[in-house]
Design a protein around this motif. Structure first.
Motif: not given
Length: 179
Positions: A5-13
């Motif tokens: 989740l953290f990685y995915l939303f960091t990438k999206i960010g």
């Protein structure tokens, strides 16, 4: 799961150019394709997010993360959306004075404008299709828009009246009254 989740939303960010609404297609694609949420679940969270105060991208990330991984998932996803933009803004703030008059920087920002419009328009169309909306159901947003533009009604009153009307409608429907 928390790291994912953290990685995915960091990438999206990293690609939150144009504000929170620009992340909707990115989140939808990644979350629904992994089958963490269905389209209806995602659009339900999207509707809730639009009624919350605060930063849209962080709110949607927190709700999606919470739905998938509980409180820790919500925190991980929200932190992921904030981390990359924070460092990007710091970097830009340090160097922007040197480059703000640069013709290529100006052209790059101008070129991003239509892309951002498309990123915002795409989820609107997807939500329209996913919620099986008709032109009849678009009357309410059209009236709200007219009230805000031509009669200077505050968006706060539009949201309050929309929430109240929705609650009343569903209460009446729940008790099988004819409307």
């Amino acid at each position: 799961m928390l790291f994912k989740l953290f990685y995915l939303f960091t990438k999206i960010g990293l690609f939150t150019i144009g504000g929170g609404y620009a992340v909707i297609p990115l989140i939808e694609k990644d979350i629904v394709s992994r089958e963490w949420l269905t389209h209806p679940e995602f659009y339900e969270l999207l509707a809730i997010t639009e009624s919350l105060p605060g930063v849209f991208a962080t709110n949607i990330a927190a709700l999606v993360g919470y739905k998938i991984g509980g409180l820790k998932g919500g925190i991980a996803a929200a932190f992921g959306t904030v981390l990359a933009p924070f460092f990007i803004i710091i970097f830009i703030a340090i160097f922007f004075n040197r480059f703000q008059e640069n013709i290529y920087v100006v052209k790059a920002f101008k070129a991003l404008r239509p892309v951002v419009v498309a990123l915002i328009a795409a989820p609107c169309y997807s939500a329209f299709k996913a919620n099986k909306m008709s032109f009849k159901t678009l009357v309410i947003p059209a009236v709200a828009l007219i009230l805000m533009w031509y009669f200077n009604v505050s968006p706060i009153w539009i949201v309050i009246s929309g929430c109240t009307s929705g609650i009343l409608y569903h209460e009446i429907k729940k008790h099988n009254f004819k409307i």
